[in-house]
Design an enzyme around this catalytic site. Structure first.
Site: not given
Length: 135
Positions: A33, A82, A113
């Site tokens: 991320s 995601d 995610h």
């Protein structure tokens, strides 16, 4: 300002490893991320090419005009479901990194995610390829 401090800290850790005898060609920057965003930007701003970058569920954030990937191996992976970072951001980043000269290995997984088992297997395969002494 916080971003600059964080980038300096990460580069400082790299420099410490290099001073202790770890060649930059054996260093892999990895992140998930926001960590993927930082890993990509730091690697593309270095004078020497590290062994590679692992960018999981992230993207290449602007500005990128002064960056060069110089044949940098990059493992990018993204979940097709995601809801935090759009798959389109991943696709755009992959394409832009290729234009900058990176060697991007792209993977998509049926997940959000997150990280999945197949991704871990694919990461292991990629690491063994860029650092053959791990095989």
């Amino acid at each position: 300002e916080f971003r600059r401090v964080l980038f300096r800290s990460i580069r400082g850790l790299m420099e410490s490893e290099i001073q202790q005898g770890v060649p930059v060609e054996r260093i892999v920057l990895a992140g998930f991320s926001q960590g993927a965003v930082m890993a990509l930007h730091i690697a593309l701003g270095l004078d020497k090419i590290p062994a590679g970058v692992m960018a999981l569920s992230g993207f290449l954030a602007p500005p990128t005009t002064d960056l060069s990937a110089k044949g940098l191996p990059i493992f990018m992976a993204h979940g097709v479901e995601d809801a935090v970072i759009s798959l389109d951001y991943g696709h755009h980043s992959r394409d832009h990194l290729n234009q900058l000269g990176a060697v991007v290995e792209w993977h998509e997984y049926t997940m959000g995610h997150a990280v999945c088992d197949q991704e871990i297997i694919d990461i292991s395969t990629w690491l063994k390829r860029i650092l053959p002494e791990l095989a």
